[in-house]
Structure formats: C-alpha cells, structure tokens
Design an enzyme around this catalytic site. Sequence first.
Site, mmCIF file in Angstrom:
data_model
loop_
_atom_site.group_PDB
_atom_site.id
_atom_site.type_symbol
_atom_site.label_atom_id
_atom_site.label_comp_id
_atom_site.label_asym_id
_atom_site.label_seq_id
_atom_site.Cartn_x
_atom_site.Cartn_y
_atom_site.Cartn_z
ATOM 1 N N CYS A 120 0.809 -1.230 0.000
ATOM 2 C CA CYS A 120 0.000 0.000 0.000
ATOM 3 C C CYS A 120 0.838 1.274 0.000
ATOM 4 O O CYS A 120 0.342 2.336 -0.381
ATOM 5 C CB CYS A 120 -0.900 0.028 1.235
ATOM 6 S SG CYS A 120 -2.166 -1.236 1.188
HETATM 7 N N1 COA Z 1 -21.631 -8.831 1.165
HETATM 8 C C1 COA Z 1 -22.449 -8.961 2.228
HETATM 9 N N2 COA Z 1 -21.983 -9.157 3.480
HETATM 10 C C2 COA Z 1 -20.654 -9.231 3.650
HETATM 11 C C3 COA Z 1 -19.757 -9.113 2.574
HETATM 12 C C4 COA Z 1 -20.300 -8.898 1.300
HETATM 13 N N3 COA Z 1 -19.506 -8.772 0.220
HETATM 14 N N4 COA Z 1 -18.505 -9.209 3.048
HETATM 15 C C5 COA Z 1 -18.595 -9.416 4.370
HETATM 16 N N5 COA Z 1 -19.885 -9.432 4.739
HETATM 17 C C6 COA Z 1 -20.425 -9.656 6.095
HETATM 18 C C7 COA Z 1 -19.419 -10.328 6.980
HETATM 19 O O1 COA Z 1 -19.395 -11.710 6.772
HETATM 20 C C8 COA Z 1 -19.920 -9.936 8.342
HETATM 21 O O2 COA Z 1 -21.000 -10.724 8.699
HETATM 22 P P1 COA Z 1 -21.199 -11.202 10.219
HETATM 23 O O3 COA Z 1 -21.364 -9.934 11.007
HETATM 24 O O4 COA Z 1 -22.424 -12.029 10.150
HETATM 25 O O5 COA Z 1 -19.959 -11.951 10.587
HETATM 26 C C9 COA Z 1 -20.436 -8.523 8.123
HETATM 27 O O6 COA Z 1 -20.704 -8.421 6.724
HETATM 28 C C10 COA Z 1 -19.431 -7.472 8.529
HETATM 29 O O7 COA Z 1 -18.167 -7.834 7.950
HETATM 30 P P2 COA Z 1 -16.840 -7.096 8.304
HETATM 31 O O8 COA Z 1 -15.715 -7.763 7.573
HETATM 32 O O9 COA Z 1 -16.722 -6.972 9.782
HETATM 33 O O10 COA Z 1 -17.148 -5.680 7.649
HETATM 34 P P3 COA Z 1 -16.391 -4.329 7.828
HETATM 35 O O11 COA Z 1 -17.365 -3.293 8.157
HETATM 36 O O12 COA Z 1 -15.174 -4.432 8.664
HETATM 37 O O13 COA Z 1 -15.918 -3.999 6.322
HETATM 38 C C11 COA Z 1 -13.903 -4.065 5.024
HETATM 39 C C12 COA Z 1 -15.032 -4.867 5.661
HETATM 40 C C13 COA Z 1 -12.889 -5.009 4.427
HETATM 41 C C14 COA Z 1 -14.503 -3.179 3.953
HETATM 42 C C15 COA Z 1 -13.244 -3.169 6.096
HETATM 43 O O14 COA Z 1 -12.953 -3.903 7.252
HETATM 44 C C16 COA Z 1 -11.968 -2.501 5.640
HETATM 45 O O15 COA Z 1 -11.883 -1.910 4.588
HETATM 46 N N6 COA Z 1 -10.937 -2.513 6.487
HETATM 47 C C17 COA Z 1 -9.670 -1.890 6.186
HETATM 48 C C18 COA Z 1 -9.002 -2.728 5.193
HETATM 49 C C19 COA Z 1 -7.778 -2.113 4.580
HETATM 50 O O16 COA Z 1 -7.581 -0.942 4.545
HETATM 51 N N7 COA Z 1 -6.963 -2.970 4.061
HETATM 52 C C20 COA Z 1 -5.817 -2.593 3.377
HETATM 53 C C21 COA Z 1 -5.894 -3.266 2.081
HETATM 54 S S1 COA Z 1 -4.511 -2.912 1.144
#
Ligand code: COA
Length: 378
Positions: free
Chosen positions: A161
């Site tokens: 990143c």
């Molecule tokens: N569609 C529907 N539901 C989904 C889903 C999708 N595509 N992906 C995940 N979910 C569900 C999960 O399974 C979870 O369900 P549960 O509560 O029953 O377990 C729920 O939605 C919440 O998932 P979660 O992963 O906790 O969501 P979040 O709000 O943390 O968002 C990201 C996920 C990845 C968008 C977020 O955590 C993020 O961007 N974090 C920072 C990542 C980052 O910057 N990474 C660097 C990459 S280079």
Amino acid sequence: MASAKPPTVVISGSGLWTPDHIITNDELVAAYNEWANRYNARHADAIAAGKMEEKPQSSSEFIEKASGIKQRYAYIKEGILDVDRMRPFIPERPDDALSDQAEIAVRAARQAMAVAGKTAAGIDAVIVSCAYTQRSYPAIAIEVQEALGIDGFGFDMLVACSAATFALHRAYEMVAAGTARCVLTINPELTSPQVNFCDRDSHFIFGDVATAAVVERADTCTAPHGYDILGTRAKTKFSSHVRSNFGYVSRANDVDPFGTDKLFHQNGRRVFKEVCPMAIQHLTDHISEHGLNVPDIKRWWLHQANINMNQHIGGKLLGREATFDEAPIVLDRYANTASAGSLIAFHLYHQDLKPGDHGVICSFGAGYSIGSLVVRKR
Ligand code: COA
C-alpha cells in the site's frame, strides 16, 4: 567547513492511466452470487451434513456501505465475471513484447513527463514501485526506461500500500543527495490478478490503475503546478493481517501456487483498528515536525482503501468531518488501487491550491506501512 545546503526538491508532474473497462458492484455481485449458488449446489450433501460451509451471498449495498466503493476499473475485464473462471484473462506476452505492467506504466509516465515538461533526456532514474511486479527480473523499471529512451538507471520496489509514497521518498532523497537530477516514479497497480473473486469478504476491494510522478530540483522545474517537498516520513510495523503468500518458493513448497492464501486476504477489522491510530499519530507528528498544525493543511491526499477509514482519520485530525475539498475521495470510482490511491487523489485535485498552500500525501496499509510527504505549492 559548512556543508552545502541540499537543493529544494519538487514534484513537478503527475500522471494517471485509467483502464477502459469498468466493473460495477452489481455486475461483480451477480457473478459472485451465481458462482456461490453453483458451489452450494455442487456441495449440497456435504453442506447438509455439516462437513462444508455454505458460501454466503454478497450484496452491493454492503459493499458501498462498508467500503465506499461503487465501481472499479479493470485492465482486462474478460474472465472476471465469467462464473466458470472468476479471474481476468490476460494473455501471456512473448519476451520481446512490452509487458502488461510496463505498458500501463509507460502510459502514466508519459503524462507525468508532459505535465512536468520533461523529455527522456532530462530524466536520470526510473523507479517502478507497486504491490506486485509481474516478474522478478529484469526489473519492470528497466523495461520502462528502455521504452521511454531514458539514459541512467531503474529499479523496482515492492511496499504494498505504501509503494507510491515510499518511491517518492527515494526519489526525493536521490535528488536531494545529487545522485540524480530528476527521477520518474511509477505505480502500475495491476491488482486484479491477485483478487480472489470467489471470496465474498474481499472480491470487491481492488481496481487496476497506474500513476506516475516526476521529482526534480526546484531550479530545473518549469511546471505550472509544482509542489516543494518539505519532508518525508516513513513507518513500518510487521503485521500479517493483510497478506499475500504468492511467490516463487511455492514451487519448492509443493503447494498450489494459486491457493487462496496466495491471493490477497486480510482481517479487515483488525487492519482498520490498528492502522487508523498509527496513521493519525504519524500525520500529527509529521506536520508538527515542520511547524505546521492541522488547520495549516489545505489538502490531505489520503490513501484510498476504505471510506470509513478516511472519514475516521479525517475526523480525528480535524475534530469534525473532513470536506471533499480538504480530503478528496476517489475510491468510489477507482476502488482500492493498492499504493496508487493517494497519488490519484493528488493528480486529480492539486491544481487549484494557491502558492504557499500546504498539503500532505499519505498512504497506509499492508506491511503495516505508512508513508507521507508534506508539500507546499510553489
Ligand atoms: N456482502 C455482504 N456481506 C458481507 C460481505 C459482502 N460482500 N462481506 C462481508 N460481509 C459480512 C461479513 O461476513 C460480516 O457478517 P457477520 O457480522 O455475520 O460476521 C459482516 O458483513 C461485517 O463484515 P466485516 O468484515 O466486519 O465488515 P467491515 O465493516 O469491517 O468492512 C472491510 C469490511 C474489508 C470493507 C473493512 O474492514 C476494511 O476496509 N478494512 C480496512 C481494510 C484495509 O484498509 N486494508 C488494506 C488493504 S490494502
């Protein structure tokens, strides 16, 4: 004897290559859901017996709310939405053809050179810096150097990143030290081949793009919208919460080189919780090092991984929600483009600042890695 003052170093141009193909959330979700339905039907007995887990459905609403992403660009769309394939189809090129990454790098680089008013003769070094290079050697940077007709040297860097900001750091140091007069940094972020399009948690995150920047001495800069680099700051702290195990050793490990752990995977929640405070502290320290306070910063060109992350960081810094003008968002259109996000934001939104205005370019993410540059419009 007093040592000579290092020259002022400037970002004199930037470039952005955007692929022709868009994939909307709805298109991506439809393909994934169909793939999941087929998977569940194929494994119905094992799922009913509790031996396998059912693949859950994805949703566009979740994606937009959780990430801020509405669409992403794809270098090659063919294959990604094909339920029998679920990955891009990028034909292999012969050794004597320009590689995919060099091609997109050249497109972004030519723009940055034109903006900076530079020809190949005025550039001494090329840094290609991104999350993955499509081969180990010869360096993509040397291929780009050859394609652009640049004399001097080139090398590749991988910092996930923070690849773009860390490359700007190296360019700044080289120009300040006098080992190069002018450096071209390029970030050909061909992210789609590393995405697991069969993973609901991450299939929506990435998009393809290439960005470039020209870094040179102030006394050679003729560009209309140059930015003096006042200082750079870098921080890394090891974490496996964002990881890809893809690599050449898989062959010797006798494992599937394309197994799911070889592709991008993360614990998004942990990343969010751990990286945000690091980034806030880093940014606060960096600007104060230059005698600046948050209100002195006209624009924050922040990393673009997740809208909630940017809003959280902007909110903590400013004590209120940051406006688009203060911290522009591009990830609704571009998605997470690995290291390129802050450079896309800079490229699209830097010309309106006035001479003397301060800004900060900052990346944060895998590694963990954080990189920032405090800049001032010339
Ligand atoms: N569609 C529907 N539901 C989904 C889903 C999708 N595509 N992906 C995940 N979910 C569900 C999960 O399974 C979870 O369900 P549960 O509560 O029953 O377990 C729920 O939605 C919440 O998932 P979660 O992963 O906790 O969501 P979040 O709000 O943390 O968002 C990201 C996920 C990845 C968008 C977020 O955590 C993020 O961007 N974090 C920072 C990542 C980052 O910057 N990474 C660097 C990459 S280079």
